[in-house]
Scaffold this motif. Structure first.
Motif: not given
Length: 630
Positions: A569-576
Motif C-alpha cells: 500500500f501507499l504511505p498515508t503519512s510522511v512518517s511511513e
C-alpha cells in the motif's frame, strides 16, 4: 519602510545562503561524532594502514587500507578509460563536429549523465561481468576491471562537458594566429588549443575522478566486494571492495552504537576526506581559470608551470599504458605498446597532412565509441524491458518478492520522494542564489565561505548524505526510516544543483536591465522580483528539472533513510517508509533470483522517467538559448 523591507528580505536570503554552510558543518560533525569511539579504540594510523577489514570476526579488524587501495585502483582504471575517450570527444565536439552533428551528439552525451547509477550497475551485472567471465575464462567477471569500465563510462559526460567548455574558452585569436602561420588544423589543436586549455582539462579529469570515487551502487553490483588487495596488484580480474561499497553493503545490517557502526562512520570520514581534497583541487583550478580570463593580462602566474607540458604528456602516456594493460593480456599489451613506441619514433617522418588524417580518424573513432556505448545500454534495456510493460505491471503492487505483480507503489513512492525533495530544496536554493547573485557582487570573505560550503556540498558522495540522514534524521531526530527523512536527505543532495543553475540564470540577465530599473526609482527587491527573476525563470526551471532527474535516480541517499523493498500500500503519512524504483531495482537485481522480467521492466521504467526529465531540461535550455535576446 521600503528600506526596512529590503533589509528584511536581504536577511532572509542570507539565511538561506548560509544553510549550505550549516549543512556541511552538521554533516561533518555527525560523521566525526559517530566515528570517535572507533578512533579512540583503533587509532587513525592503524585504521588507515591496516589492510584487514573484518568487523564481524571473532577478533574484529578495522583496517581500511585494502578498501582505500580498491577505491584508488577502480578510480585509476576508470580514468585510464575515460580520459582519452573524453578528451578526444571534447576536441571533436569543439573543433570538428558540424553544427547538426554537434546539436545531436552533445545532448546524447548529456543523457549519459542522466542514466541512474543503479541502471548502469544493472547493465554491468547482467552484461559486462558475464562478458568478462566468458572472455577471460574466469569463475566470475565481478572485478576491478568491471568496476573501472563502468565508472569510466559514468565519468565520461563530466570530462567531455568540462573539457569542451575549457577548449571553447581559449581565445579565438590563438587559433587564427596558428593557422595564419601555416600550421595544420591538427597542429593547432595539439600544440596551441589543448595546451592553452590544459588547466580546464585537468579540472575536468579531477571532477571525473571525484564522480568515480563517490559512486556506490554500480561498484557494489560489479566489483565482487572482496576486501582484498589484488595479488599481483595488476591483476585487473581480482575482486575488490571500495569505501563506498562497504558503506552501502554493511550499514543496513549493523547495530546502532556498536563498534562496527562507529567503524563505518570512520570509513565515511576517510571517504569524505578523499573526495573533499579532490573537489577542492578542482574548485581551485576552475577559480583560477575564471580569474585569469576575467583579468586577462593582469600578470597572474599560471596555475600550471610553463614547462608542465612534459609532465602532462607523461601522465597521459602512463594512463594509456594502464589502459592497454587493462584491455589486453600482458603479451598483447606489450606488443601494442611496442607498436605505439615505433609510431612515436616515426611520427616526425610522417607528413603533417597524414598525421592530421590519422588524428582526426582517432577523434571520430572516440566520439563514435562513446555514442555506441550509449546506444548499446539504451537499446539493451529497452528491448528487454518492453515485454514487461503491461497495465498490470504499472498499476499493481509487487507479489512473490517482486517476481510477479507490478511496481505501482515504487513509481508513486519515487514521485513522493522527488516532490518532497524539490519542495524542501527549491525555496532555499533560489533564495541562496538570489543572495549570491544580487547582493554580493564583487565578493567578500563571507561570500567565499558560503561558496566554498556549496562547493563542498556539491562534491560529497551520495552515500555520505545517506549516512548523515540516517544519523541525524532517523536516529537523532527520531524520524525513523520514513518518507520525510528521505525527502530531506534528497533535498540536501540536490540543493547545490539548484543554487548553481539558478545563480547562472540570474547572472545571464544584463546588469544594464537592473540599473535601468533602479534609475526609475524601484527598490532592490522590486528590481529583483519584477525585472530580474521573470527572464531567469527558464534557467531556474531547467535546474529544477535536472534536480528532479537526479533525485529520481539516486539510490544511496534513501538506502537507510526512506526505502523499503516491498510494500503493498501507499504511505498515508510522511512518517511511513516508502518504495522507490532505484532501490527496488537494486534488490531485485542482487537478491531475488527468478525476477529477470521484472528487473528489466523496472530498469526501463526508471530509465524512461529520468531520461524524459533530462530531455525536457535539455529542450528548455535549447529553446531558451534560441529565444533569448537582450
Amino acid at each position: 519602510m521600503r528600506r526596512q523591507k529590503d533589509i528584511l528580505i536581504r536577511s532572509l536570503w542570507f539565511a538561506t545562503a548560509s544553510f549550505a554552510v550549516l549543512s556541511v558543518f552538521f554533516i561533518i560533525f555527525f560523521l566525526v561524532r559517530d566515528s570517535i569511539p572507533l578512533f579512540q579504540t583503533v587509532g587513525v594510523l592503524d585504521l588507515i594502514t591496516e589492510s584487514t577489514w573484518n568487523p564481524t570476526g571473532a577478533t574484529p579488524s578495522y583496517g581500511v587500507f585494502s578498501l582505500i587501495v580498491g577505491t584508488l585502483l577502480v578510480t585509476l582504471g576508470a580514468m585510464a578509460i575515460a580520459v582519452p575517450l573524453g578528451l578526444a570527444s571534447a576536441v571533436y565536439l569543439s573543433e570538428l563536429a558540424p553544427p547538426k552533428v554537434k546539436a545531436a551528439a552533445k545532448p546524447a552525451i548529456e543523457l549519459l549523465a542522466g542514466i541512474p547509477s543503479v541502471v548502469y550497475g544493472f547493465f554491468g551485472l547482467i552484461i559486462l561481468t558475464d562478458w568478462l567471465r566468458v572472455t577471460f575464462d574466469v569463475p566470475s567477471g565481478e572485478s576491478w576491471l568491471a568496476g573501472s569500465i563502468l565508472l569510466g563510462i559514468m565519468a565520461l559526460p563530466t570530462i567531455i562537458s568540462v573539457s569542451e567548455d575549457a577548449l571553447n574558452m581559449v581565445p579565438r585569436m590563438f587559433k587564427e594566429g596558428s593557422l595564419a602561420l601555416g600550421a595544420t588544423h591538427w597542429q593547432t589543436i595539439s600544440r596551441v588549443l589543448v595546451p592553452s586549455a590544459i588547466s580546464g582539462i585537468t579540472a575536468a579529469v579531477i571532477l571525473g575522478m571525484g564522480r568515480a570515487i563517490g559512486e556506490t551502487m554500480a561498484v557494489i553490483m560489479v566489483c565482487g566486494n572482496a576486501a582484498v588487495i589484488p595479488d599481483p596488484i595488476t591483476n585487473v580480474l581480482s575482486p575488490v571492495r571500495t569505501l563506498t561499497g562497504t558503506l552501502g553493503i554493511e550499514m543496513g545490517e549493523v547495530a546502532v552504537g556498536s563498534m562496527h557502526y562507529s567503524a563505518l562512520f570512520a570509513v565515511a570520514v576517510v571517504l569524505l576526506a578523499i573526495t573533499l581534497i579532490v573537489n577542492l583541487a578542482a574548485v581551485a583550478i576552475l577559480k583560477h581559470i575564471r580569474s585569469t580570463h576575467g583579468a586577462e593580462g593582469s600578470g597572474r602566474t599560471p596555475l600550471l608551470p610553463a614547462n608542465s607540458g612534459m609532465a602532462v604528456r607523461a601522465g597521459l602516456a602512463l594512463m594509456a599504458a594502464v589502459l592497454v594493460f587493462v584491455l589486453f593480456p600482458p603479451i598483447t599489451a606489450l606488443a601494442v605498446l611496442a607498436s605505439l613506441a615505433v609510431l612515436l619514433v616515426a611520427k616526425d617522418r610522417v607528413s603533417p597532412k597524414v598525421s592530421q588524417k590519422i588524428a582526426f580518424s582517432l577523434l571520430w573513432g572516440a566520439i563514435a565509441a562513446v555514442l555506441c556505448v550509449l546506444g548499446i545500454i539504451l537499446l539493451y534495456i529497452i528491448v528487454n524491458g518492453l515485454p514487461a510493460l503491461t497495465w498490470e505491471f504499472l498499476t499493481q503492487p509487487p507479489r512473490d518478492l517482486g517476481r510477479a505483480g507490478g511496481i505501482f507503489p515504487a513509481i508513486v513512492g519515487t514521485l513522493y520522494l522527488v516532490g518532497g525533495a524539490i519542495a524542501f530544496a527549491l525555496p532555499i536554493g533560489i533564495g541562496a542564489a538570489i543572495y549570491l547573485s544580487e547582493y554580493t557582487r564583487g565578493g567578500n570573505r563571507i561570500t567565499d565561505i558560503i561558496r566554498t560550503g556549496i562547493d563542498l556540498l556539491n562534491g560529497m558522495p551520495s552515500i555520505v548524505f545517506g549516512l548523515f540522514g540516517f544519523a541525524f534524521l532517523v536516529i537523532f531526530l527520531n524520524f525513523g526510516v520514513s518518507l520525510l527523512a528521505g525527502m530531506i536527505t534528497l533535498g540536501l543532495m540536490i540543493l547545490p544543483t539548484i543554487i548553481r543553475t539558478t545563480e547562472e540564470a540570474l547572472k545571464s540577465v544584463p546588469v544594464s536591465v537592473r540599473e535601468g530599473s533602479l534609475a526609475l526609482g524601484a527598490t532592490k527587491w522590486q528590481t529583483i522580483s519584477r525585472v530580474v527573476l521573470p527572464p531567469a525563470v527558464p534557467g531556474i526551471l531547467t535546474g529544477t528539472i535536472l534536480s528532479i532527474g537526479r533525485a529520481a535516480g539516486e539510490t544511496a541517499p534513501i538506502l537507510f533513510t526512506a526505502a523499503v523493498f516491498s510494500k503493498r500500500f501507499l504511505p498515508t503519512s510522511v512518517s511511513e517508509p516508502v518504495m522507490a524504483l532505484p532501490y527496488h531495482l537494486f534488490v531485485l537485481a542482487t537478491n531475488v533470483p527468478g525476477a529477470t522480467k521484472n528487473q528489466y521492466g523496472t530498469a526501463l521504467v526508471l530509465l524512461i522517467l529520468v531520461v524524459a526529465i533530462y530531455a525536457v531540461a535539455i529542450g528548455i535550455r535549447s529553446r531558451y538559448q534560441k529565444n533569448i535576446r537582450w
